[in-house]
Scaffold this active site. Structure first.
Site, PDB file in Angstrom:
ATOM      1  N   ASP A  16      -2.449  -4.199  -0.362  1.00 36.71           N
ATOM      2  CA  ASP A  16      -3.594  -4.715  -1.112  1.00 36.71           C
ATOM      3  C   ASP A  16      -3.940  -3.708  -2.202  1.00 36.71           C
ATOM      4  O   ASP A  16      -4.353  -2.590  -1.922  1.00 36.71           O
ATOM      5  CB  ASP A  16      -4.783  -4.927  -0.175  1.00 36.71           C
ATOM      6  CG  ASP A  16      -5.936  -5.655  -0.840  1.00 36.71           C
ATOM      7  OD1 ASP A  16      -6.097  -5.507  -2.063  1.00 36.71           O
ATOM      8  OD2 ASP A  16      -6.677  -6.375  -0.135  1.00 36.71           O
ATOM      9  N   ASP A 111      -2.614  -9.402  -6.606  1.00 40.37           N
ATOM     10  CA  ASP A 111      -2.870  -8.026  -6.156  1.00 40.37           C
ATOM     11  C   ASP A 111      -2.516  -7.810  -4.686  1.00 40.37           C
ATOM     12  O   ASP A 111      -3.036  -6.896  -4.047  1.00 40.37           O
ATOM     13  CB  ASP A 111      -4.330  -7.640  -6.408  1.00 40.37           C
ATOM     14  CG  ASP A 111      -5.313  -8.513  -5.654  1.00 40.37           C
ATOM     15  OD1 ASP A 111      -4.894  -9.579  -5.151  1.00 40.37           O
ATOM     16  OD2 ASP A 111      -6.497  -8.145  -5.560  1.00 40.37           O
ATOM     17  N   GLU A 112      -1.616  -8.631  -4.160  1.00 39.72           N
ATOM     18  CA  GLU A 112      -1.193  -8.484  -2.764  1.00 39.72           C
ATOM     19  C   GLU A 112       0.314  -8.695  -2.640  1.00 39.72           C
ATOM     20  O   GLU A 112       0.886  -9.535  -3.341  1.00 39.72           O
ATOM     21  CB  GLU A 112      -1.896  -9.510  -1.874  1.00 39.72           C
ATOM     22  CG  GLU A 112      -3.393  -9.348  -1.759  1.00 39.72           C
ATOM     23  CD  GLU A 112      -4.000 -10.447  -0.920  1.00 39.72           C
ATOM     24  OE1 GLU A 112      -4.505 -10.162   0.186  1.00 39.72           O
ATOM     25  OE2 GLU A 112      -3.945 -11.615  -1.372  1.00 39.72           O
TER      26      GLU A 112
END
Length: 439
Positions: A16, A111-112
């Site tokens: 993350d 964003d992961e």
């Protein structure tokens, strides 16, 4: 129930990226590092922050905070209009840096990233070593301002939970032998998939804490959710691998695509809204062809800002930015097509039927969605062909726009908004690069 993993092994790493948009800006601008910063969609006090640096979060500024309020909460906060092309580029670069250490198995959002561990990689010391190597690879190969939190767990669902347990720059592992007690201290909202509405529903059924939820047996969890989701969740929270590892259920064939935009103040009039709508349709139509679909219908949505007096007089809602609003929408159906000119004709017909009056003079949001998508290989050509060569015209436009940028060749209606309405990133949708642009 599938056989659980060995109690002392991890199956997945969930990466993350911390305050991703804000961290990219601090990477691009070293002078902003260590300072409170927020990324905004446009420079207006009525809009909301879409990301905040950890320095801004210390002042309680977060995603969704209205810009005007953020200025009061954090005097001197640096506001930057989002550059979503850069964010897409950095996301790709980070994925490449992660790949140097471990293959990326899934990319749930911009964003992961998720890595699936195999064989001896699942042993806790090795898994931890891989996680630390990933952090170092991002630092060395992408940027010193970019940090990530990594969760290690036997399934994807728990790995996602673990990645949120320590921020920024965290590293948390949840082993089956520690479960479920290792997550008993969390809030219900810490569970992926449990939002405000779900929490209210759980509370109404007597579940207000994680301890109460974990005390339920499998049948109790099934009844609580009224679906197989409860069974899956029962197993995931105890470290079991049920076969899909917490992955979202795959949808069937894509049914729609589109773009929407909260307009900058200078475009909040009828002419500006029309230009923005043209720009959004131009992008959606190009994506339609790049992704090899035809469409059979289109919807347009406009939201209008109301004065205080208007909001008191007519039924209104509050936009997430705090603007009191009324809305209008319409859908048109037509013969399957994929060329921009035909779609513009449909848009023009709907636009002419938009509401009139004082309360509809201040549009601030426009959305265009192409629906009823049909894959190219399932489309039946028209018996009389394409007499106006509209498909060929669109193909020629695409060729030039892919080479020089997607606003190089366009219809005149979008000219006032040519540089407005840039690509925006929904956290669950990653822009795809077509030619030199991300869309």
């Amino acid at each position: 129930m599938a056989t659980p993993l060995n109690p002392d092994r991890f199956g997945f790493l969930h990466i993350d990226l911390n305050s991703f948009f804000a961290s990219v800006e601090q990477q691009l601008h070293p002078e902003y590092r260590g300072k409170p910063l927020a990324v905004v969609p446009t420079m207006a006090d009525t809009t909301c922050c879409i990301a905040a640096s950890y320095e801004a979060k210390a002042f309680k500024v977060k995603t969704g905070t209205q810009v005007g309020e953020a200025k009061k909460m954090c005097p001197g906060i640096i506001l930057i209009e989002g550059n979503h092309t850069e964010y897409a580029k950095y996301s790709k670069a980070i994925a490449e840096a992660v790949e140097l250490c471990c293959p990326v198995a899934h990319t749930p959002s911009i964003d992961e990233m998720v890595c699936q561990l195999m064989g001896r990689e699942q042993e806790p010391p090795r898994a931890r070593k891989i996680a630390l190597e990933i952090k170092q690879s991002i630092y060395k190969n992408v940027g010193v301002a970019l940090r990530c939190s990594i969760g290690m767990a036997p399934n994807r669902y728990l790995a996602k939970i673990a990645s949120d347990m320590q921020k920024p720059d965290g590293l948390i592992g949840l082993l089956p032998s520690q479960l479920p007690r290792a997550i008993a201290h969390l809030e219900l909202r810490d569970l992926p998939g449990v939002g405000a509405r779900t929490e209210v529903r759980l509370n109404a059924r007597g579940i207000t804490t994680m301890e109460q939820l974990l005390a339920l047996d499998r049948n109790g969890m099934h009844k609580l959710w009224d679906s197989v989701w409860g069974d899956r969740l029962y197993h995931w929270l105890r470290g079991a691998d049920t076969g899909d590892d917490g992955a979202p259920v795959a949808s069937e064939v894509q049914k729609s695509l589109g773009h929407s935009h909260v307009m900058a103040p200078e475009f909040r009039n009828e002419e500006g809204a029309w230009a923005i709508a043209n720009k959004l349709l131009h992008k959606a139509a190009m994506r339609l062809r790049m992704e090899k679909f035809y469409t059979g219908s289109m919807s347009v949505t406009i939201r209008y800002q109301l004065t205080k007096e208007q909001a008191e007089r007519i039924k209104s809602k509050r936009h997430f930015s705090g603007i009191k609003q009324s809305g209008w929408g319409m859908e048109a159906r037509f013969q399957q097509c994929q060329d921009t000119l035909t779609l513009l004709g449909a848009l023009r017909g709907m636009w002419a039927r938009r509401p009139q009056g004082e309360e509809f003079r201040r549009p601030f949001f426009v959305g265009i969605t192409l629906r009823d998508l049909i894959p190219e290989d399932e489309h039946q050509e028209d018996l009389f062909g394409d007499p106006d060569n509209r498909t060929q015209l669109s193909a020629t436009m695409d060729k030039l726009n892919l080479k020089y940028g997607h606003t190089t060749l366009h219809f005149a209606g979008m000219l006032p908004a040519r540089e407005s309405a840039p690509t925006r990133i929904a956290f669950t949708q990653i822009p795809v690069q077509y030619g030199v642009d991300y869309m």
